[in-house]
Scaffold this active site. Structure first.
Site, short mmCIF file in Angstrom:
data_model
loop_
_atom_site.label_atom_id
_atom_site.label_comp_id
_atom_site.label_asym_id
_atom_site.label_seq_id
_atom_site.Cartn_x
_atom_site.Cartn_y
_atom_site.Cartn_z
N CYS A 69 -33.02 -44.95 -0.21
CA CYS A 69 -32.94 -43.71 -0.90
C CYS A 69 -33.58 -43.47 0.50
O CYS A 69 -35.08 -43.63 0.99
CB CYS A 69 -34.47 -42.97 -1.63
SG CYS A 69 -33.80 -41.41 -1.45
N GLU A 148 -21.52 -34.97 -3.71
CA GLU A 148 -21.74 -35.31 -4.79
C GLU A 148 -20.47 -34.89 -6.03
O GLU A 148 -20.11 -34.71 -6.63
CB GLU A 148 -22.73 -34.93 -5.95
CG GLU A 148 -23.81 -35.99 -5.59
CD GLU A 148 -25.07 -35.44 -5.82
OE1 GLU A 148 -25.34 -34.90 -6.43
OE2 GLU A 148 -26.10 -36.40 -5.27
N CYS A 180 -28.35 -40.97 5.54
CA CYS A 180 -29.08 -40.19 4.01
C CYS A 180 -27.82 -40.97 3.21
O CYS A 180 -26.62 -41.45 3.75
CB CYS A 180 -28.32 -39.41 4.22
SG CYS A 180 -27.87 -38.27 2.47
N HIS A 182 -25.87 -40.40 0.75
CA HIS A 182 -24.66 -39.78 0.83
C HIS A 182 -23.45 -39.85 1.98
O HIS A 182 -22.05 -40.40 1.86
CB HIS A 182 -24.67 -38.54 0.38
CG HIS A 182 -25.62 -38.48 -0.95
ND1 HIS A 182 -26.53 -39.12 -1.38
CD2 HIS A 182 -24.83 -38.35 -1.61
CE1 HIS A 182 -26.94 -38.95 -2.59
NE2 HIS A 182 -25.86 -37.97 -3.09
N1 DGL Z 1 -30.97 -39.99 -1.81
C1 DGL Z 1 -30.89 -39.46 -0.43
C2 DGL Z 1 -30.99 -40.40 0.77
O1 DGL Z 1 -30.67 -40.36 0.96
C3 DGL Z 1 -30.29 -37.84 -0.75
C4 DGL Z 1 -30.05 -37.15 -1.90
C5 DGL Z 1 -31.72 -36.23 -2.33
O2 DGL Z 1 -31.70 -35.41 -1.58
O3 DGL Z 1 -31.84 -36.92 -3.09
O4 DGL Z 1 -31.55 -39.18 1.24
#
Ligand code: DGL
Length: 265
Positions: A69, A148, A180, A182
């Protein structure tokens, strides 16, 4: 085992790359789907969650930890490294190294969640290594829910991506970091909207490459990691909340069918 965690299922983009670049090793994944998203939360809360996520993976037998993350990597890396003895990899440092190697005009754009952008970590890390580099950061909070929802090719998604990237386009960046988990799923749209000449850096690929190099340089550790076995590799994917469509969404991120297990069952 290679332990990988994320605020939710987005970190499966990192798993996908680790499976590609390091197919020999067994993976245990934890997605904190009950408490996702982390991006809009405070550093204090994200750190608390990151400590619990890491502890969970260590209990499952993880021998190294990959923080998939960006939001966690941005605010919790120092605390995790201080608290745990196992090697900890995060997504910021390798993306920064590749960015510095590839940027030609030293005009770099960063996109991510609010937590990542507000932390200023990409900008600080880039400037620490190249004080002359110009960094332009932009939070893109709507992209996580769109991905998502599976809105990967919708007109609305393309319009929102264009709107977010427009200020960076005006700055004539030559490199753009996808900060990020996603965003790799929107890489095609992002590349089109920012322009073909801009290099797009995918932090999921960079962290997998970093772990690979590290294991090549540390053969004793590499030799001690559990090997993938059988058809499914023996990998396990835990989540803190399981809904009827969790596995369908997870499949989009991983690029193949997946069985999720509820942590604590
Ligand atoms: N996994 C988070 C990131 O890479 C994105 C999703 C979230 O905000 O938890 O920052």
């Amino acid at each position: 085992m290679i332990g990988i965690f994320d605020s939710g299922i987005g970190g499966l983009t990192v798993v996908r790359e680790v499976l590609k670049q390091l197919p020999r090793y067994r993976i245990v994944y934890f997605g904190d789907t009950a408490r996702t998203p982390y991006g809009p939360k405070s550093p204090r809360t994200i750190i608390e969650y990151a400590l619990e996520d890491t502890e969970f993976l260590l209990k499952q037998g993880a021998q190294i930890i990959v923080v998939a993350c960006n939001s966690v990597s941005s605010v919790a890396t120092a605390v995790l490294k201080e608290r745990f003895r196992v090697p900890i990899f995060e997504v910021i440092a390798p993306a920064v190294r590749t960015t510095l190697a590839l940027t030609r005009r030293r005009r770099v754009g960063i996109i991510g969640t609010r937590a990542t952008i507000d932390s200023g970590v990409y900008e600080r890390s880039l400037k620490a290594l190249d004080p002359e580099i110009q960094v332009f950061s932009h939070p893109c909070p709507l992209l996580v829910p769109l991905v998502e929802e599976g809105w990967l090719k919708r007109t609305e998604t393309k319009q929102i991506v264009r709107k977010y990237l427009y200020p960076l386009k005006l700055k004539q960046i030559d490199t753009l970091v996808l900060g990020c988990t996603h965003y790799p799923l929107l890489k095609g749209i992002i590349q089109t909207k920012i322009g073909r000449r801009v290099r797009v850096i995918d932090s999921s690929q960079e962290v997998a490459a970093w772990v690979k190099t590290y294991l090549e340089e540390n053969p004793t550790l590499a030799g001690s990691l559990s090997a993938a076995e059988g058809e499914g590799g023996g990998h396990r994917f835990f989540v803190s909340d399981l809904t009827p469509n969790s596995e369908a969404i997870a499949r989009d991120f991983l690029g193949r069918p997946i069985t999720l297990e509820m942590a604590g069952d």
